[in-house]
Design an enzyme around this catalytic site. Structure first.
Site, short mmCIF file in Angstrom:
data_model
loop_
_atom_site.label_atom_id
_atom_site.label_comp_id
_atom_site.label_asym_id
_atom_site.label_seq_id
_atom_site.Cartn_x
_atom_site.Cartn_y
_atom_site.Cartn_z
N ARG A 6 8.30 9.97 -9.70
CA ARG A 6 8.34 11.49 -9.01
C ARG A 6 8.54 12.48 -10.05
NH1 ARG A 6 12.92 9.54 -5.25
NH2 ARG A 6 13.02 8.17 -7.34
N ASP A 342 2.76 7.91 1.12
CA ASP A 342 3.15 8.33 -0.11
C ASP A 342 3.43 7.35 -1.03
OD1 ASP A 342 5.45 7.67 1.68
OD2 ASP A 342 6.74 8.35 0.00
N GLU A 343 3.37 7.95 -2.29
CA GLU A 343 3.68 7.03 -3.78
C GLU A 343 3.28 5.76 -3.72
OE1 GLU A 343 7.82 9.05 -4.65
OE2 GLU A 343 8.03 7.77 -2.87
N VAL A 344 1.81 5.57 -3.61
CA VAL A 344 1.31 4.12 -3.77
C VAL A 344 0.86 3.90 -4.97
CG1 VAL A 344 -0.24 2.30 -2.73
CG2 VAL A 344 0.63 4.33 -1.16
#
Ligand code: TNX
Length: 529
Positions: A6, A342-344
């Site tokens: 992130r 998200d966030e794969v």
């Protein structure tokens, strides 16, 4: 250990440079010379004339007349409960046709004739010598009018026992309707679990601020929080812990329905989210067959992200997704199912897109509309699917259609982010978010080139890696959620940081009466209003 992905999304510069000390001092003095406030309504109404000098007195024998059906009567009952606690102080609710309605102190009326002017959520509120009148085209509007009336009453009405007498309401003329249809908050009940009563308390606070969506993040690496028929280990095993190793928990179908009902009574639609294909360790730990190697990992109680993914090439994965989406669709009357996305980090772009498109079909097959985090925009989306934009940049939003984007910019509305470096809980990956940063941004200008009609509204997520109690929830959410509510409801012309923080100082008395553990940020002079 992998670096936090992130961090890549951190905005290049803070939105506003630090102000010179002199300017900051002048700003602090400004309230003394600015025109006095006539009300402390949050969110600010579309148009309001409030005369603090003159007031109507709601006496102990007050009658509330309700016109326009059962919902008006139900809302009138809520208002009666707010005004009184005993048979002597609680107003009687009568239908408008009842002879007693003639002398009513308060009239609540739903009338379709107002639709063109007020829309489905708008209302008018008049307080005169003759009494109080709230009108709307639909019950939702009446409910918001009732919330405004509530905020015009002294904050002590919020205490459980004491109700002040006489109860005075200033003469007022308000016409109000929201700017955006999607005015949301998200609560992550996966990283730390919160029980039904705790969520209800949050719902009550959303309603006070005229928010109308509660997005529940029901599954993540650290926990699975909702019963799914045929997949009992999701909750038995996957729901048995949380961040830090606490006992976790989950909602039975009946408990979830109870939350849906409680929220609907307050005109809040629950949007359930099961995050996939990533953020799925709790599911992977519960069912080995969902893993490509057939081996279930251990439960996870840390706060790393991006490491887990469903096995997208196995058919059982889609049987699992179908069971989950089907169960949520059955339990959820609202039209939306949030599928995360998200966030794969464990899949190729193609695998990811393919997965999202298949899940979109499954969601449609169960009669619902798909919502997903910004990453899903990489897939071929149906016009009814919604994209929840959360990162700094937004070029990827170039093909969106009307009403498709929910704005949740992490630098402004992530309620789990520390207010400042000394905030005792919270993360800081997008920087820090003082109250002013939650208020002072322009939804229409956030993503350059994003057409105004593409914006469905605004939603403030509260992730709970560091948030473990209701005390923590309230500390991180308030007052920033009040700022978000105002941005989502009030017309751009009514937005003014200085006036907002002065209204908020007074609104703080109401939050205090409600026992809300809000952050007394030094950006607001809580002692002067
Ligand atoms: C990013 S925002 C996440 C969450 C974390 C949050 C912490 C998003 C779609 N994913 O998994 O909890 O940051 O601030």
């Amino acid at each position: 250990m992998r670096s936090d992905p992130r961090r890549a999304y951190r905005p290049a510069a803070r939105s506003r440079p630090a102000r010179p000390i002199l300017l900051a001092a002048l700003t602090a003095l400004a309230p003394a010379c600015a025109p006095p406030l006539t009300h402390s309504l949050v969110p600010a109404p579309h148009t309001a004339r409030v005369e603090p000098g003159d007031s109507f007195t709601v006496d102990t024998l007050a009658v509330i007349a309700a016109a326009g059906g059962d919902e008006s009567r139900r809302i009138a009952g809520m208002l009666a409960g707010l005004i009184g606690t005993t048979a002597e102080t609680t107003p009687t609710v009568v239908p408008a046709e009842d002879p007693a309605a003639g002398g009513a102190a308060i009239t609540l009326a739903v009338d379709d004739a107002h639709r063109a002017r007020l829309g489905p959520e708008g209302y008018t509120l008049a307080v005169t010598a003759g009494g109080i009148r709230v009108e709307a085209a639909e019950p939702a509007g009446l409910f918001y009018g009732m919330q405004t009336l509530r905020q015009l009453m002294p904050p002590v009405v919020e205490y459980d026992a004491a109700r002040p007498r006489p109860l005075r309401v200033p003469y007022t003329e308000i016409e109000d309707r929201p700017r955006f249809g999607w005015r949301g908050a998200m609560l992550d009940v996966a990283r730390h679990f919160f029980g039904v009563d705790e969520v209800k308390r949050y719902i009550d606070l959303l309603a006070l601020h005229k928010l109308n969506r509660l997005h529940l993040h029901l599954a993540d690496d650290q926990g699975w929080r909702i019963e799914i028929p045929g997949w009992p280990r999701l909750t038995e095993h996957g729901g048995s812990t949380e961040v830090g190793g606490g006992p976790g928990g989950f909602y039975t179908a009946a408990e979830y329905r109870e939350l849906v009902r409680y929220a609907a009574d307050r005109f809040i639609t629950i949007v359930p989210e099961i995050d996939m294909p990533g953020h799925t360790n709790a599911a992977l730990a519960s069912y080995p067959e969902l893993n490509c190697d057939g081996v279930a990992p251990e439960l996870y109680t840390g706060i790393r992200v991006g490491f887990s993914a469903l096995c997208v090439e196995k058919e059982v994965t889609y049987e699992f997704v179908d069971a989950v989406v089907g169960a949520l669709a059955t339990l959820t009357p609202g039209p939306w199912i949030h599928i995360g996305g998200d966030e794969v980090e464990e899949l190729t772009e193609e695998e990811y897109r393919h997965f999202i498109e298949r899940v979109q079909e499954i969601v449609r097959g169960h009669g619902k509309r798909m919502v997903g985090w910004g990453e899903i925009a990489a897939a071929e989306l149906e016009p009814t699917s919604l994209i929840q934009h959360w990162r700094g940049e937004g070029e990827y939003l170039d093909e969106v259609r009307a009403g498709q984007v929910i704005l949740s910019p992490s630098a402004h509305v992530y309620l789990d982010i520390q207010y400042h470096p000394g905030t005792p809980i919270g993360l800081d990956w997008p920087g820090h978010t003082p109250l002013r940063d939650s208020y002072d941004w322009d939804p229409a200008g956030l993503v350059p080139g994003l057409p105004a009609d593409a914006i469905a509204g605004i939603e403030a997520p509260l992730w709970t890696e560091t948030v473990a109690t209701v005390h923590d929830i309230e500390f991180m959410a308030f007052p920033r959620l009040a700022a978000v509510a105002e941005l989502a409801w009030s017309p751009p012309g009514a937005l003014d940081w200085d006036r907002f923080r002065r209204r908020l100082a007074r609104h703080g008395l109401r939050l205090t009466a409600l026992g809300v553990n809000f952050h007394r940020t030094p950006e607001v002079d809580w002692a002067r209003w």
